[in-house]
Design an enzyme around this catalytic site. Structure first.
Site, PDB file in Angstrom:
ATOM      1  N   ARG A 104       0.880  -1.185   0.000  1.00 51.62           N
ATOM      2  CA  ARG A 104       0.000   0.000   0.000  1.00 51.62           C
ATOM      3  C   ARG A 104       0.904   1.216   0.000  1.00 51.62           C
ATOM      4  O   ARG A 104       1.707   1.408   0.915  1.00 51.62           O
ATOM      5  CB  ARG A 104      -0.910   0.006   1.235  1.00 51.62           C
ATOM      6  CG  ARG A 104      -1.646   1.321   1.416  1.00 51.62           C
ATOM      7  CD  ARG A 104      -2.753   1.262   2.433  1.00 51.62           C
ATOM      8  NE  ARG A 104      -3.900   0.533   1.913  1.00 51.62           N
ATOM      9  CZ  ARG A 104      -5.111   0.550   2.478  1.00 51.62           C
ATOM     10  NH1 ARG A 104      -5.330   1.258   3.577  1.00 51.62           N
ATOM     11  NH2 ARG A 104      -6.116  -0.114   1.943  1.00 51.62           N
ATOM     12  N   HIS A 131      -7.418   0.760  -6.313  1.00 53.28           N
ATOM     13  CA  HIS A 131      -7.612  -0.101  -5.129  1.00 53.28           C
ATOM     14  C   HIS A 131      -8.321  -1.384  -5.603  1.00 53.28           C
ATOM     15  O   HIS A 131      -9.474  -1.637  -5.262  1.00 53.28           O
ATOM     16  CB  HIS A 131      -8.444   0.647  -4.085  1.00 53.28           C
ATOM     17  CG  HIS A 131      -8.439   0.012  -2.731  1.00 53.28           C
ATOM     18  ND1 HIS A 131      -7.644  -1.067  -2.400  1.00 53.28           N
ATOM     19  CD2 HIS A 131      -9.136   0.310  -1.600  1.00 53.28           C
ATOM     20  CE1 HIS A 131      -7.857  -1.389  -1.137  1.00 53.28           C
ATOM     21  NE2 HIS A 131      -8.755  -0.593  -0.628  1.00 53.28           N
ATOM     22  N   GLN A 134     -10.229  -4.028  -3.252  1.00 46.15           N
ATOM     23  CA  GLN A 134     -11.554  -3.628  -2.770  1.00 46.15           C
ATOM     24  C   GLN A 134     -12.637  -3.992  -3.778  1.00 46.15           C
ATOM     25  O   GLN A 134     -13.742  -4.390  -3.415  1.00 46.15           O
ATOM     26  CB  GLN A 134     -11.571  -2.112  -2.504  1.00 46.15           C
ATOM     27  CG  GLN A 134     -12.883  -1.625  -1.926  1.00 46.15           C
ATOM     28  CD  GLN A 134     -13.153  -2.154  -0.525  1.00 46.15           C
ATOM     29  OE1 GLN A 134     -12.299  -2.063   0.344  1.00 46.15           O
ATOM     30  NE2 GLN A 134     -14.327  -2.709  -0.300  1.00 46.15           N
ATOM     31  N   ASP A 219     -17.366   7.150  -1.416  1.00 43.23           N
ATOM     32  CA  ASP A 219     -16.080   7.013  -0.724  1.00 43.23           C
ATOM     33  C   ASP A 219     -15.789   8.369  -0.082  1.00 43.23           C
ATOM     34  O   ASP A 219     -16.465   9.371  -0.392  1.00 43.23           O
ATOM     35  CB  ASP A 219     -14.989   6.634  -1.763  1.00 43.23           C
ATOM     36  CG  ASP A 219     -13.627   6.327  -1.129  1.00 43.23           C
ATOM     37  OD1 ASP A 219     -13.571   6.148   0.114  1.00 43.23           O
ATOM     38  OD2 ASP A 219     -12.625   6.269  -1.875  1.00 43.23           O
ATOM     39  N   CYS A 259     -16.239   1.530   0.671  1.00 39.84           N
ATOM     40  CA  CYS A 259     -15.075   0.694   1.012  1.00 39.84           C
ATOM     41  C   CYS A 259     -14.689   0.816   2.477  1.00 39.84           C
ATOM     42  O   CYS A 259     -14.026  -0.072   3.005  1.00 39.84           O
ATOM     43  CB  CYS A 259     -13.898   1.034   0.098  1.00 39.84           C
ATOM     44  SG  CYS A 259     -13.306   2.724   0.275  1.00 39.84           S
ATOM     45  N   ARG A 287     -13.516  -8.787   1.958  1.00 37.65           N
ATOM     46  CA  ARG A 287     -12.096  -8.538   1.670  1.00 37.65           C
ATOM     47  C   ARG A 287     -11.289  -9.795   1.989  1.00 37.65           C
ATOM     48  O   ARG A 287     -10.387 -10.170   1.247  1.00 37.65           O
ATOM     49  CB  ARG A 287     -11.574  -7.360   2.514  1.00 37.65           C
ATOM     50  CG  ARG A 287     -12.157  -5.998   2.165  1.00 37.65           C
ATOM     51  CD  ARG A 287     -11.722  -5.524   0.799  1.00 37.65           C
ATOM     52  NE  ARG A 287     -10.280  -5.468   0.675  1.00 37.65           N
ATOM     53  CZ  ARG A 287      -9.508  -4.460   1.104  1.00 37.65           C
ATOM     54  NH1 ARG A 287     -10.062  -3.399   1.636  1.00 37.65           N
ATOM     55  NH2 ARG A 287      -8.195  -4.494   0.948  1.00 37.65           N
TER      56      ARG A 287
END
Ligand code: CP
Ligand code: NVA
Length: 304
Positions: A104, A131, A134, A219, A259, A287
């Protein structure tokens, strides 16, 4: 077989992605039956986190623990990465010691550079641009609750950020229509948009984006690394909260996803995220299962 990485959803074919979602659903059922499934004894994952995380860290660590392997958490604060050791060198060294690496970070180019110098699969656990992990969980959740997402209408009401870019890639790979509503100046990257031509519409009005949607997604307005812009963004995005009025524009059986982490009262109202159409907790749990399928795939793809 050739070494595979997962830096964006475009690294896999639509068929591979579909199989991954099905496998994730299978692995979840095995987990729910408390079946012991340990395909990776002695395998090690390095997890490099240059940004904060709750879900991503725990889901990858749990994946490796459940699979009989081990995960090592690494941050720039306590590794030589934070003291300027080149990415290329770190990739060369780590990939001689571990079997798979998750990163990340900020610039997407950094993870591309890392992958180019790695002997083992590299997974994008979020960059400023994408991402993809996700999206595996989001699509899996949609499939579990509503069936195939192909041909469905998805509304993205938020910033044209890393999640939005991954939704654009997903629209192509999973063949759905994405309507994006964002304020002027907060549009997605033009190259990413261009590659999703035919699969998206860009509008300025959140209610227009939500009309007849099967899935409404939002988001945070300021992503990690944009803390300085928080106040400006709060102003710019004022009209973009997903609330009951927005959800009322969507199909009656539409789902809401985020998310997480979420800010109730900013990008989403409490009544929506805590309401009956919200799938966020299942989405977060998935996830774990989706990434199990991903890790299993990447490690078996590498084995001749
Ligand atoms: N959605 C997500 O990636 O959460 P974390 O930042 O907690 O990992
Ligand atoms: N867009 C958000 C996603 C967090 C999981 C960020 O990059 O901070």
């Amino acid at each position: 077989m050739r070494l595979r990485h997962f830096l964006t959803l475009r690294d896999f074919t639509p068929e591979e992605l579909g199989a991954l979602i099905n496998r994730a659903i299978e692995l979840k059922a095995m987990h729910d039956r408390q079946e012991l499934y340990q395909p990776l004894p002695g395998k090690v994952m390095a997890m490099v986190f240059e940004k904060s995380s709750t879900r991503t860290r725990v889901s990858f660590e749990a994946t490796m623990a459940h699979f009989g392997g081990h995960a090592i958490f690494l941050s720039p604060r306590d590794t030589q990465l934070g003291r300027g050791e080149p990415i290329e060198d770190t990739a060369r060294v780590l990939s001689r010691m571990v079997d798979i690496i998750m990163i990340r970070t900020y610039e997407h180019e950094k993870i591309e550079c890392f992958a180019a110098h790695s002997q083992v699969p590299v997974i994008n656990a979020l960059t400023d641009m994408y991402h993809p992990c996700q999206l595996l969980a989001d699509i899996m959740t949609y499939v579990e609750l509503r069936g195939s997402i192909q041909g469905r209408k998805v509304a993205w009401i938020s910033d044209g950020n890393n999640m939005c870019h991954s939704y654009l890639n997903a629209a192509v790979q999973f063949d759905f229509q994405l309507t994006i509503a964002c304020p002027e100046g907060y549009e997605p990257n033009s190259a990413v948009l261009e590659k999703a031509a035919g699969h998206f519409t860009l509008v300025r009005d959140p209610a227009t984006a939500a009309r007849d949607a099967d899935l409404v997604v939002t988001d945070v307005w300021a992503s990690m690394g944009q803390e300085d812009e928080q106040n400006t963004r709060m102003q710019a995005f004022q009209r973009f909260q997903v609330d009951n009025a927005i959800m009322a524009m969507a199909k009656p059986d539409a789902l809401f996803m985020h998310c997480l982490p979420a800010h109730r009262g900013e990008e989403v109202s409490a009544e929506v995220i805590d309401g009956p159409q919200s799938a966020v907790w299942q989405e977060a749990e998935n996830r774990l299962h989706a990434q199990k399928a991903l890790v299993e795939f990447l490690l078996s793809a590498k084995t001749p």
